[in-house]
Write a protein that holds these residues in place. Structure first.
Motif, short mmCIF file in Angstrom:
data_model
loop_
_atom_site.label_atom_id
_atom_site.label_comp_id
_atom_site.label_asym_id
_atom_site.label_seq_id
_atom_site.Cartn_x
_atom_site.Cartn_y
_atom_site.Cartn_z
N UNK A 139 49.29 -11.62 8.39
CA UNK A 139 50.71 -11.40 8.34
C UNK A 139 51.07 -9.90 7.99
N UNK A 140 51.30 -9.23 9.40
CA UNK A 140 51.54 -7.78 8.91
C UNK A 140 52.77 -7.54 8.32
N UNK A 141 53.90 -8.51 8.37
CA UNK A 141 55.01 -8.02 7.55
C UNK A 141 54.94 -8.98 6.28
N UNK A 142 54.09 -9.57 6.08
CA UNK A 142 53.67 -10.28 4.94
C UNK A 142 54.36 -12.05 4.97
N UNK A 143 53.98 -12.87 4.14
CA UNK A 143 54.15 -14.22 4.24
C UNK A 143 55.43 -14.60 3.29
N UNK A 144 55.74 -13.96 2.29
CA UNK A 144 56.89 -14.08 1.35
C UNK A 144 57.89 -13.27 1.55
N UNK A 145 59.02 -13.80 1.87
CA UNK A 145 60.20 -13.32 2.06
C UNK A 145 60.43 -12.19 1.17
N UNK A 146 60.42 -12.66 -0.19
CA UNK A 146 61.02 -11.62 -1.16
C UNK A 146 60.43 -10.59 -1.25
N UNK A 147 59.27 -10.38 -0.57
CA UNK A 147 58.47 -9.00 -0.95
C UNK A 147 58.93 -8.01 0.20
N UNK A 196 58.41 -7.28 3.43
CA UNK A 196 57.56 -6.76 4.26
C UNK A 196 56.66 -5.46 3.69
N UNK A 197 56.81 -5.50 2.26
CA UNK A 197 56.04 -4.46 1.68
C UNK A 197 54.52 -4.62 1.33
N UNK A 198 54.01 -6.00 1.57
CA UNK A 198 52.55 -6.32 1.76
C UNK A 198 52.20 -6.97 2.97
N UNK A 199 51.02 -6.65 3.30
CA UNK A 199 50.46 -7.68 4.33
C UNK A 199 49.71 -8.66 3.59
N UNK A 200 49.58 -10.00 4.38
CA UNK A 200 49.26 -11.26 3.75
C UNK A 200 47.94 -11.47 4.64
N UNK A 201 47.00 -12.24 3.99
CA UNK A 201 45.76 -12.71 4.79
C UNK A 201 45.28 -14.09 4.19
N UNK A 237 46.36 -27.51 8.21
CA UNK A 237 47.38 -26.17 8.05
C UNK A 237 47.22 -25.66 6.79
N UNK A 238 46.31 -26.37 5.82
CA UNK A 238 46.46 -25.87 4.33
C UNK A 238 45.58 -24.39 4.49
N UNK A 239 46.23 -23.77 3.60
CA UNK A 239 45.35 -22.43 3.43
C UNK A 239 45.00 -21.83 2.26
N UNK A 240 44.08 -20.79 2.07
CA UNK A 240 43.65 -19.85 0.90
C UNK A 240 43.55 -18.64 1.43
N UNK A 241 44.36 -17.81 0.49
CA UNK A 241 44.19 -16.49 0.75
C UNK A 241 45.34 -15.71 -0.28
N UNK A 242 45.94 -14.55 0.39
CA UNK A 242 46.69 -13.69 -0.71
C UNK A 242 47.89 -13.14 0.12
N UNK A 243 49.23 -13.39 -0.71
CA UNK A 243 50.47 -12.99 0.13
C UNK A 243 50.65 -11.65 -0.14
N UNK A 244 49.83 -11.10 -1.16
CA UNK A 244 49.88 -9.63 -1.50
C UNK A 244 48.61 -9.12 -1.24
N UNK A 245 48.12 -9.35 0.04
CA UNK A 245 46.82 -9.01 0.24
C UNK A 245 46.33 -7.22 -0.14
N UNK A 304 56.62 -14.00 7.48
CA UNK A 304 56.10 -15.61 7.78
C UNK A 304 55.60 -15.70 8.99
N UNK A 305 55.52 -14.55 10.09
CA UNK A 305 54.84 -14.86 11.46
C UNK A 305 53.45 -14.08 11.35
N UNK A 306 52.35 -14.50 12.01
CA UNK A 306 50.98 -14.22 11.94
C UNK A 306 50.47 -14.00 13.10
N UNK A 307 49.19 -13.21 13.10
CA UNK A 307 48.27 -13.00 14.11
C UNK A 307 46.99 -13.97 13.73
N UNK A 308 46.61 -14.87 14.68
CA UNK A 308 45.55 -15.72 14.57
C UNK A 308 44.41 -15.45 15.19
#
Length: 394
Positions: free
Chosen positions: A55-63, A65-70, A119-127, A35-39
């Motif tokens: 998001x190098x550790x992903x945005x979705x807790x249930x993943x 940290x298996x995926x990066x998010x963008x 603060x609204x975003x568009x992208x992929x939790x499992x990029x 849930x923490x990101x580089x901006x």
């Protein structure tokens, strides 16, 4: 009173902008936390501020940290901002196999994406799966390169008014006319009868091929005088007026020339007749056409044969065609005129051309030529317009 119709147009398009985001030290960014990101730095497109969140550790807790998010985020105040997005993870091997997610150049069933607020975003939790990313050509020297394109949708309504800028009529004729009147820089003296005119060689040569020949082919260089013996001074003055002003000057005096009665019989304006002849002689085609138009206005049954003869003599093809048409349509009346008698006596070839026009009119069954049919027969077998048999002269 009916007002002119108005029109408007609604135009919807995108205002596009791009940003390149380089993440150097990817391995050190791991472990930042879910849930923490580089901006990226904020960048402006379409009047709004935007940023890329990685998001190098992903945005979705249930993943786990298996995926990066963008994501692309709206970084400034805004409500219901509609936009198209494109995220590209650059292939750094040079093979060009980039990972691209794009709204552009494809049909969107629900239209552009809408960001409701800041603060609204568009992208992929499992990029991208982290294990795959770290062994791919997208990661090189512990560096990732991300390209982002944003297209903000904007709409505007245009009032399609007819806008124009008035361009006044050319005054070049008036300016050249002033040059003629002032005689400034005049370099040629022209003697016509008892009158003398001052003019400019280049202007005369540019307008008349005949004058050009007289000025530059038959005139000695040191001589600055030209004598014209074949024109009346009034006619030459009218020619100068046309050459400089590109306009027709008319003499309202009616002149009768008894010495040329075969050419000018029942003529409405002998000044224009003489000017037409001079225009033909001096290669002034536009002036000749002006004279043709002027004579056409005065065309009548009594004058048609005389003007037809003149038109033929001066190679005035348009005026000649009008005369032939009028004569064909009113041949019975035309045959009663003195001009027709002159035509028969002095120009039998032109009379023959008139008869051919009558014959052509009959062949084509042109409206208005019915009366000419019997008259043509009378002319061809020696009759007169009243139907009496006329004995042929031998």
């Amino acid at each position: 009173m009916v007002e002119s119709p108005t029109r408007s147009r609604s135009l919807t398009q995108t205002v596009n902008g791009s940003h390149k985001f380089v993440i150097q030290g990817y391995s050190l960014a791991k472990g930042l936390g879910v849930g923490r990101h580089l901006a990226s730095d904020n960048f402006s497109v379409g009047g709004y501020q935007w940023a890329i969140y990685f998001y190098p550790d992903g945005k979705n807790p249930e993943d786990n940290s298996a995926y990066v998010s963008l994501f692309i985020a709206l970084a400034s105040e805004g409500t219901d901002v509609r936009a198209l997005f494109e995220l590209t993870l650059v292939d750094q091997s040079g093979k060009g196999k980039h990972k691209v997610h794009s709204h552009f150049e494809r049909s969107l069933e629900s239209g552009p994406y809408t960001l409701k607020y800041r603060g609204s975003m568009w992208g992929y939790k499992r990029f991208f799966k982290r294990t795959s990313l770290e062994t791919s050509d997208f990661l090189k020297d512990d560096c990732l390169k991300i390209n982002c394109t944003v297209g903000v949708v904007v709409s505007a309504t245009e009032c399609l008014r007819t806008r124009s800028i008035h361009v006044p009529e050319s005054d070049i004729g008036a300016q050249f006319g002033m040059l003629l009147e002032s005689k400034e820089s005049a370099d040629i003296t022209i003697n016509v009868g008892e009158e003398t005119f001052r003019a400019h060689k280049l202007v005369l040569a540019a307008r008349s091929p005949v004058l050009r020949s007289k000025l530059f082919e038959g005139l000695e260089k040191e001589k600055q005088e030209l004598i014209i013996n074949d024109l009346d001074p009034k006619i030459f003055k009218a020619i100068l007026h046309y050459i400089y002003r590109d306009a027709l000057i008319e003499d309202t005096e009616e002149e009768d020339d008894a010495s040329d009665s075969s050419l000018i019989f029942s003529m409405p304006n002998s000044f224009i007749v003489k000017l037409l002849t001079a225009a033909d002689d001096y290669g002034l085609d536009r002036l000749k056409l002006m004279c043709e138009a002027r004579l056409c206005k005065d065309l009548s049954i009594p004058s048609v044969c005389s003007i037809l003869t003149l038109a033929d003599h001066c190679h005035a093809t348009k005026l000649k065609a009008v005369c032939l048409r009028l004569a064909v349509e009113n041949l019975a009346a035309v045959m009663q005129t003195e001009g027709f008698k002159q035509l028969k006596e002095n120009n039998p070839m032109l009379q023959s051309e008139l008869l051919k026009a009558v014959a052509g009119c009959e062949d084509e069954s042109i409206s208005g030529c019915g009366k000419s049919r019997s008259v043509l027969g009378q002319l061809s077998d020696g009759g007169d317009s009243s139907g009496r048999r006329v004995r042929q002269r031998t």
